[in-house]
Design a protein around this motif. Structure first.
Motif, mmCIF file in Angstrom:
data_model
loop_
_atom_site.group_PDB
_atom_site.id
_atom_site.type_symbol
_atom_site.label_atom_id
_atom_site.label_comp_id
_atom_site.label_asym_id
_atom_site.label_seq_id
_atom_site.Cartn_x
_atom_site.Cartn_y
_atom_site.Cartn_z
ATOM 1 N N HIS A 126 7.799 0.633 5.021
ATOM 2 C CA HIS A 126 8.436 -0.684 4.939
ATOM 3 C C HIS A 126 10.002 -1.285 4.633
ATOM 4 N N GLU B 163 1.388 -0.405 13.938
ATOM 5 C CA GLU B 163 0.250 -0.052 13.075
ATOM 6 C C GLU B 163 -0.563 0.075 13.582
ATOM 7 N N ASN C 184 -0.323 -4.841 13.362
ATOM 8 C CA ASN C 184 -0.893 -3.627 12.698
ATOM 9 C C ASN C 184 -2.442 -4.189 12.903
ATOM 10 N N ASP D 172 0.561 -0.988 -0.209
ATOM 11 C CA ASP D 172 -0.214 0.103 0.072
ATOM 12 C C ASP D 172 0.702 1.565 0.142
ATOM 13 N N LYS E 247 -3.945 8.516 6.723
ATOM 14 C CA LYS E 247 -4.035 8.326 8.090
ATOM 15 C C LYS E 247 -2.372 8.454 8.484
ATOM 16 N N TYR F 208 -10.976 -1.030 9.956
ATOM 17 C CA TYR F 208 -10.878 -1.816 8.783
ATOM 18 C C TYR F 208 -12.140 -3.229 9.993
ATOM 19 N N TRP G 134 0.477 4.729 12.693
ATOM 20 C CA TRP G 134 0.127 4.735 11.547
ATOM 21 C C TRP G 134 -0.573 6.260 10.780
ATOM 22 N N ARG H 276 -4.721 4.157 -4.316
ATOM 23 C CA ARG H 276 -5.592 3.701 -2.854
ATOM 24 C C ARG H 276 -6.486 4.800 -3.635
ATOM 25 N N TYR I 31 -6.557 -2.487 13.063
ATOM 26 C CA TYR I 31 -7.230 -0.985 12.564
ATOM 27 C C TYR I 31 -8.443 -1.248 12.965
ATOM 28 N N ASN J 298 5.706 -7.936 6.450
ATOM 29 C CA ASN J 298 4.972 -7.025 6.996
ATOM 30 C C ASN J 298 3.614 -7.680 6.980
ATOM 31 N N GLU J 299 3.009 -8.705 7.557
ATOM 32 C CA GLU J 299 2.142 -8.945 6.800
ATOM 33 C C GLU J 299 1.664 -9.866 5.482
ATOM 34 N N ASN K 136 -2.823 7.703 0.734
ATOM 35 C CA ASN K 136 -2.453 6.668 2.090
ATOM 36 C C ASN K 136 -2.804 7.909 2.847
#
Ligand code: GCB
Length: 868
Positions: A342, A506, A473, A148, A573, A479, A553, A563, A475, A404-405, A571
């Protein structure tokens, strides 16, 4: 006499340093070409990216491919015995360097530096042609594969030419000097320093390595020499080990830095052949799953931000000054922690973290997914090696991250069979193991870390047990889920994995400074929701001593080409905007984290408060007071006074004010903050519409202030007799009901949020205005894209599609048609911001009627102004 002595000294000094390396930037005057437009040649200066513009204007279709930078450098006779290197701090993402059309080398990976030895490629006494080919196209073997954020291509960090003597410290291995502090206490630091020396002379060189260590107050803390007999071009190691008594420890409060200066002296001529210097610090740290983080024996909660490296208008090609101001803002916020998400960032970032006292997590960009290929593994390992070796001397760095994820994309990949999924998971676990091992081998003194999204796969696969620390992370409240569920989740994880130190890597919602509301809800992009969600997360973490820390984040809004937030391709945020305007939330953190008295009133981007008038002729204004003081004294307009006791850094004030301009002053402990605000009553707005139009953000509970016209489109309301508002219809909601409005990029406008929220299925919108001539503007968009709607970046939570639909309708004012058979999608395309302006005369108010022919009519915003 005195001046003669000075001259002798000067000669000695100059004489001694004669022959040291030259380091000069090679940033200016590169000719840039790309295969996107082979005809175009332009001269650019580095740092440079070719995607600063198109990653915004073209969204996900920004140019990813090959581009070339070329320039000539003259190499004179005086350098005929020298060694020449080109040093790149970062080129995204695969770089090939050619000198006089011969390939010198290739570097894979966009976020670490590299050095090429060009000595054997140059022609002395002539211009030499440098060609740097960069490629930022998708490469299945090079992380990041998907993420992202925008993968801006280019030579986006500084480039240097380094000219050395044949005998010199090696440039190719990371920092040049490797400084470790294997034993540390308040009384003593054992320091170990290594460097590699190269001798390109055809004979043995007898040199002295002279080391001087300067303490933070610039006194000599140690000096020592070693003689070296260097044979051939082989690498020779030089080692020093020494003790520093009572070291000045490095910490966020006292970022004490020692400096090591290492020289090579020719034993015959006494000339200094080469010199390098590096800062380092003395500190020790550890992490405990129950008690959190400790630095120099003292407990710290790690509080700070994650940071991306780009900036409005510049992409990732930032002058170092912006890195510096960013880091200073992060420090001024009260942070003691930064996650460089990242990917490894500019050397200037690490230097400023050292100087300012910000603890660093530095990671490589393995994001969202991996490729199960040996070359992918190899590239990851090489990246981590570069991340570690290039940044190893920085005392601020305490954690090395590497994923990351990585399971984000997996569960949604419907084509993949279960067996393939299992194999993928196994491969990711194996890669994590190898990376963890490699990191520990290179640097056993740091902690390893990995960031996860909210999925149990990280636990069941065992991957979460590999690093020293886990970053979640999280949210909830954005989300999916509710913000209050954070603590529950953390407690459960802590219970089930009691040996695992955990931090929040995050968290935070999107927020746009144009959007203000008293009724915040998820996905409204209001500053108020951002404050509520951050404050809730911080409170929940502060209630749990075992949580190592948290990184918001994100420090600032950042580019994410595919996005769509309230601003497409960004983004949102950030605690600051893309061009670094602090949102109110930045001040919340100051109130929570700063150790000195702090007072702030919200509303930097909201000067007018549109209130409902109550029976006593007053309206309620909602303000957040951020303060770390016990009692805050408030004065309104110099007369009404009261005291408030902020809870966890915040008081939610509800001020009763009459219409007009007011000044609110908050003071405590010698600090004071004043905010001037305008109060307007909604019921009076129709009266002034010959002077100021009434503009309504239909279908929304938020005020939207345009950054182009500065006009505020106020939150919608239902109609009441004598007033104004919608008569019927409902707020347009995406199929899954999570988002009010659409989250598509609205074309033809930069005021997307105005169009994104709307009412649909309405038949009447009324204003009970006085007789006269009025200009009416209707803003509309048809939100149903041909492929249906979905969140473009959705953490993979929900891939629901809704069917496209057709809507056609007539618009009438007081029974008179102003637009017949309006087909927004047919005429303008889906998600296009349409503005219809017309002038009408009325004796009996304004009633805008929407008559459906097919589907539901929509209205995004409306403005009326009395012309005469
Ligand atoms: C995440 C990702 C980050 C995204 C963020 C978001 O979990 O790690 O790269 O930018 O969420 O904003 O959705």
């Amino acid at each position: 006499m005195k001046s003669k002595f000075f001259l002798i000294c000067l000669i000695l000094v100059l004489g001694k340093s004669y022959g040291q390396r030259i380091i000069r930037t090679e940033n200016s005057g590169w000719t840039f070409t790309s295969s996107l437009n082979a005809e175009e040649r332009k001269v650019v200066n580095l740092p440079h990216t070719w995607n600063a513009e198109d990653a915004i204007t073209k969204g996900g279709d920004y140019y990813r491919g090959v581009a070339t930078y070329q320039k000539n450098i003259f190499v004179g006779e005086e350098w005929k015995d020298k060694r020449l290197y080109l040093k790149f701090e970062g080129v995204n993402q695969v770089a090939s360097l050619f000198l006089n059309d011969k390939l010198v080398g290739k570097h894979i990976g966009g976020y670490t530096g590299f050095v090429f030895d060009i000595s054997d490629f140059v022609t002395i006494g002539s211009n030499n042609h440098i060609r740097l080919e960069c490629d930022n196209s998708y490469n299945a073997d090079v992380p990041p594969l998907s993420a992202d954020f925008t993968f801006y291509g280019g030579a986006y960090r500084d480039v240097y030419l380094v000219v050395t003597n044949p005998v010199h410290f090696s440039l190719e291995d990371g920092a040049g000097l490797l400084i470790r502090t294997p034993e540390l206490s308040e009384n003593n630091a054992k320091v170990h320093l290594t460097s590699n020396v190269k001798n390109y002379l055809p004979k043995q060189a007898n040199v002295m390595a002279d080391l001087t260590i300067f303490s933070p107050d610039n006194k000599i803390a140690y000096s020592g020499s070693k003689s070296l007999n260097l044979a051939g071009t082989d690498v020779n190691k030089v080692d020093f080990e020494f003790n520093v008594d009572n070291p000045d420890l490095w910490s966020p409060e006292s970022p004490n830095l020692y400096r090591a200066e290492l020289k090579l002296i020719d034993m015959g001529t006494q000339d200094t052949l080469d010199a390098v210097s590096e800062d380092f610090g003395c500190r020790w740290f550890s992490v405990d799953p129950e008690k959190g983080f400790f630095l120099n024996g003292k407990a710290y909660r790690l509080m700070g931000v994650s940071r991306h490296q780009d900036y409005a208008g510049l992409g990732n090609a930032l002058p170092n000054k912006i890195h510096e101001t960013d880091l200073k803002m992060i420090k001024d916020m009260g942070s003691n922690f930064i996650r460089l998400a990242h990917y490894p960032q500019d050397p200037a970032v690490y230097e400023w973290c050292d100087k300012l006292g910000i603890i660093v997590w530095s990671e490589i960009p393995i994001v969202n997914q991996i490729t199960e290929s040996p070359s992918f593994f190899e590239n990851c390992l090489q990246m981590q090696k570069e991340n570690v070796l290039q940044n190893i001397n920085h005392p601020s760095v305490m954690m090395w991250g590497y994923m990351n994820e990585v399971f984000l994309r997996l569960p949604f990949n419907r084509q993949t069979t279960q067996q393939e999924k299992d194999k993928y998971v196994e491969a990711a676990v194996e890669l994590a193991r190898q990376l963890n091992q490699e990191t520990k081998d290179l640097d056993p003194s740091r902690l390893t870390v990995m960031a996860l999204h909210q999925s149990q796969l990280y636990n069941t696969s065992g991957i979460a047990d590999i690093p020293d620390i886990i970053g979640w992370n999280l949210y909830m409240g954005w989300y999916g889920g509710k913000m209050e569920q954070l603590g529950e989740f953390l407690d459960k994880e802590h219970r089930e994995h009691p040996k695992r130190p955990v931090l929040i890597s995050e968290y935070g919602p999107g927020a746009d400074i144009r959007i203000q509301t008293d009724n915040p809800y998820a996905w409204d992009y209001s500053e108020a929701y951002q404050i509520d969600m951050h404050a809730s997360y911080v409170d929940q973490v502060f209630e749990r001593p075992y949580v190592v820390g948290m990184a918001a984040w994100n420090f600032a809004d950042f580019g994410s080409a595919s996005r769509v937030d309230a601003i497409p391709a960004i983004n949102q945020k950030g605690l600051l905007t893309f061009d670094r305007i602090p949102k109110d939330i930045y001040y919340y953190y100051q109130s929570r984290l700063l150790q000195k008295p702090f007072v702030y009133l919200s509303g930097e981007h909201r000067q007018t408060y549109y209130c409902k008038e109550d029976s006593t002729g007053m309206g309620t204004v909602n303000l957040y007071l951020f303060s770390n003081c016990e009692n805050v004294h408030l004065v309104i307009d110099g007369k009404d006074e009261f005291t408030t006791v902020p809870e966890n850094g915040v008081s939610r004030l509800k001020l009763q004010l009459d219409e007009g301009t007011h000044t609110v002053t908050a003071s405590a402990d010698g600090e004071s903050f004043s905010r001037q605000l305008d109060v307007k009553f909604r019921s009076n707005l129709l009266n002034g519409i010959d002077i100021e139009p009434l503009a309504v953000n239909v279908g929304s509970l938020c005020d939207f202030t345009s950054d182009i016209t500065n006009e505020t489109w106020i939150a919608d309301q239902p109609y009441t007799a004598g007033g104004w508002g919608y008569v019927d219809g409902e707020v347009y909601q995406k199929s899954r009901g999570r988002v009010q409005g659409t989250d598509q990029d609205i074309k033809g406008t930069s005021e997307d949020p105005l169009y994104q929220t709307m009412r649909e299925g309405l038949t009447n919108y009324r204003f009970d205005v006085k007789p006269g001539v009025y200009r009416i503007s209707l803003l509309m968009t048809d939100p149903n894209g041909a492929s249906g709607e979905r969140l473009v970046y959705d953490l993979g939570q929900n891939q629901n599609m809704s069917k496209s639909s057709q809507r056609r309708f007539n618009i009438l004012v007081n029974g008179k048609p102003v637009s017949n058979k309006l087909d927004l999608a047919g005429t303008y395309g889906y998600n296009y911001g349409v503005n219809l302006d017309f002038v009408v005369e009325t004796r009996d108010g304004i009633n805008i009627q929407f008559e459906s022919i097919e589907g539901k009519p929509v209205l995004s915003a409306i403005r009326i102004k009395k012309e005469s």
